[in-house]
Design a protein around this motif. Structure first.
Motif, mmCIF file in Angstrom:
data_model
loop_
_atom_site.group_PDB
_atom_site.id
_atom_site.type_symbol
_atom_site.label_atom_id
_atom_site.label_comp_id
_atom_site.label_asym_id
_atom_site.label_seq_id
_atom_site.Cartn_x
_atom_site.Cartn_y
_atom_site.Cartn_z
ATOM 1 N N ALA A 156 0.831 -1.206 0.000
ATOM 2 C CA ALA A 156 0.000 0.000 0.000
ATOM 3 C C ALA A 156 0.864 1.255 0.000
ATOM 4 C CB ALA A 156 -0.931 0.001 1.218
ATOM 5 N N TYR A 157 1.910 1.244 0.818
ATOM 6 C CA TYR A 157 2.810 2.407 0.857
ATOM 7 C C TYR A 157 3.553 2.554 -0.471
ATOM 8 C CZ TYR A 157 6.146 5.814 2.680
ATOM 9 O OH TYR A 157 6.874 6.951 2.884
ATOM 10 N N GLY A 185 4.091 -11.663 -0.728
ATOM 11 C CA GLY A 185 4.474 -10.495 -1.513
ATOM 12 C C GLY A 185 3.780 -10.443 -2.850
ATOM 13 N N VAL A 186 3.733 -11.581 -3.543
ATOM 14 C CA VAL A 186 3.060 -11.660 -4.845
ATOM 15 C C VAL A 186 1.587 -11.282 -4.716
ATOM 16 C CG1 VAL A 186 2.222 -13.316 -6.562
ATOM 17 C CG2 VAL A 186 4.642 -13.296 -5.927
ATOM 18 N N LEU A 191 -3.055 -7.122 -5.490
ATOM 19 C CA LEU A 191 -4.181 -6.323 -5.021
ATOM 20 C C LEU A 191 -4.310 -5.025 -5.821
ATOM 21 C CD1 LEU A 191 -3.751 -6.677 -1.138
ATOM 22 C CD2 LEU A 191 -5.480 -7.787 -2.567
ATOM 23 N N TYR A 192 -3.222 -4.615 -6.483
ATOM 24 C CA TYR A 192 -3.219 -3.345 -7.213
ATOM 25 C C TYR A 192 -3.308 -3.522 -8.720
ATOM 26 C CZ TYR A 192 -2.219 -1.601 -2.664
ATOM 27 O OH TYR A 192 -2.336 -1.317 -1.333
ATOM 28 N N LYS A 193 -3.382 -4.761 -9.163
ATOM 29 C CA LYS A 193 -3.437 -5.034 -10.603
ATOM 30 C C LYS A 193 -4.680 -4.413 -11.245
ATOM 31 C CE LYS A 193 -3.582 -8.818 -13.967
ATOM 32 N NZ LYS A 193 -3.599 -10.303 -14.143
ATOM 33 N N LEU A 199 2.730 -2.220 -9.944
ATOM 34 C CA LEU A 199 3.550 -2.580 -8.793
ATOM 35 C C LEU A 199 3.920 -4.053 -8.855
ATOM 36 C CD1 LEU A 199 4.733 -1.716 -6.022
ATOM 37 C CD2 LEU A 199 2.538 -2.402 -5.001
ATOM 38 N N LYS A 200 5.195 -4.349 -8.616
ATOM 39 C CA LYS A 200 5.675 -5.731 -8.675
ATOM 40 C C LYS A 200 6.366 -6.110 -7.368
ATOM 41 C CE LYS A 200 6.642 -5.601 -13.675
ATOM 42 N NZ LYS A 200 6.330 -4.165 -13.862
ATOM 43 N N PHE A 201 6.107 -7.336 -6.925
ATOM 44 C CA PHE A 201 6.894 -7.882 -5.826
ATOM 45 C C PHE A 201 8.085 -8.607 -6.448
ATOM 46 C CE2 PHE A 201 8.161 -11.386 -3.015
ATOM 47 C CZ PHE A 201 8.494 -10.654 -1.893
ATOM 48 N N TRP A 202 9.270 -8.240 -6.010
ATOM 49 C CA TRP A 202 10.495 -8.775 -6.599
ATOM 50 C C TRP A 202 10.900 -10.062 -5.894
ATOM 51 C CZ3 TRP A 202 15.888 -6.179 -5.666
ATOM 52 C CH2 TRP A 202 16.863 -6.856 -6.409
ATOM 53 N N VAL A 203 10.799 -11.192 -6.613
ATOM 54 C CA VAL A 203 11.251 -12.493 -6.122
ATOM 55 C C VAL A 203 12.697 -12.700 -6.567
ATOM 56 C CG1 VAL A 203 10.888 -14.989 -6.192
ATOM 57 C CG2 VAL A 203 8.920 -13.441 -6.237
#
Length: 326
Positions: A156-157, A185-186, A191-193, A199-203
């Protein structure tokens, strides 16, 4: 000097204390949790997160300074990423332990000129989200719910402040289930798609032998405080049960147990050996076996019921915590 930004509870998502991916129900007085299935899109994202290009804005959720050290070096100096550290860990208990871990993290961030977001101690919302999971073993559903909560607030931030990527230091620890961490994280990013936020969570594999070794070396060089349990009250409980069985002294809260002093990282080989894969695997095997006590879940269940009943009689107000001066 690099600034420290304060994030108040009021600025966090209002539903952060609500379970998103699992549901609880009671069946013959036993708690049952729905299966937490991973869908095709989530599976795909585990393998499809390329390293952000240089100067990308990355929000790094940090659980503590020791887990941050090697990651910060890699991201800041080798990958040339524009990182901000985000400290949202309402699970850490008690407050004294939380403050020690946070302040050490802030000092490390300032030393490297990295902006730091200091989130309010949101423990009330955390305990609310964990209701029903008190007896879960480490790496069980409670840990998933905890990672979900922290990643949702981080996402969210990130979405509100123009970050393209976010990731977490939790992925570096042998004590964490890497799959649990990354799935949280994924899902937080997804939630923002539908909102059109890229926004991407980096794996990324932060657990190579070289990175793990460097993590301990940085901790020794910086003489970081050596915490002895994950952070939450339930991990503290189970760590002390296991340590007693192994003949290891009780966990020190903030290094303050009488006569034992504060522990710091001092020797790379010795420190790494304390958290070797063999030690970690032994702990989780014992935890899943209820530390040799098959009646343990029922004992804790009865203890929780008794303690709840005692405190209920001592409360002046069920809604206003400030009115309860006992």
């Amino acid at each position: 000097m690099v600034g420290v930004t304060k994030l108040e509870v009021a600025a966090m998502p209002g539903d952060r204390d609500v379970l998103k991916y699992v549901q609880l129900r009671y069946d013959n007085d036993e708690l049952v949790c729905t299966t937490d299935e991973v869908n095709e899109e989530e599976n795909f994202l585990f393998d499809c997160t390329p390293t952000p290009p240089p100067r990308s804005k990355v929000l790094l959720h940090s659980c503590c300074a020791p887990c941050s050290g090697a990651m910060v070096e890699e991201m800041r100096y080798l990958m040339d990423l524009d990182i901000t550290i985000f400290f949202y860990n309402p699970n850490i208990h008690p407050k004294k332990e939380y403050e020690i871990r946070k302040e050490e993290n802030i000092k490390y961030a300032i030393k490297h000129g990295i902006p730091f977001v200091d989130c309010d101690y949101d423990s009330e919302a955390w305990f609310k989200r964990m209701i029903g999971f008190e007896l879960e073993p480490e790496r069980g559903i409670r840990c998933s719910a905890c990672f979900d909560m922290r990643m949702e607030v981080t996402a969210a931030y990130a979405a509100e402040h123009g970050f393209s990527y976010f990731t977490t230091t939790n992925a570096t620890s042998r004590w964490k289930d890497e799959h649990q961490v990354n799935l949280s994280g994924v899902r937080a990013a997804l939630l923002y798609k539908d909102k059109g936020v890229p926004l991407k969570f980096w794996v990324y594999n932060w657990r190579t032998d070289a990175m793990t070794r460097r993590k301990y070396q940085v901790s020794v060089d910086e003489k970081f405080y050596k915490q002895e349990y994950c952070g939450c009250s339930y991990s503290l409980r189970d760590s002390n049960i296991w340590r007693a069985q192994q003949g290891i002294p009780k966990v020190k809260i903030g290094g303050d147990t009488a006569g034992l002093g504060t522990r710091y990282f001092e020797n790379v080989d010795a420190d790494e050996a304390e958290e070797s894969q063999q030690v970690v695997d032994a702990f989780f095997k014992d935890a899943n076996d209820h530390f040799g006590d098959a009646k343990r879940p029922q004992k804790y269940k009865l203890a929780l019921q008794k303690s709840s009943a005692v405190f209920a009689d001592r409360q002046k107000s069920a809604d206003n915590v400030d009115a309860n001066n006992w």
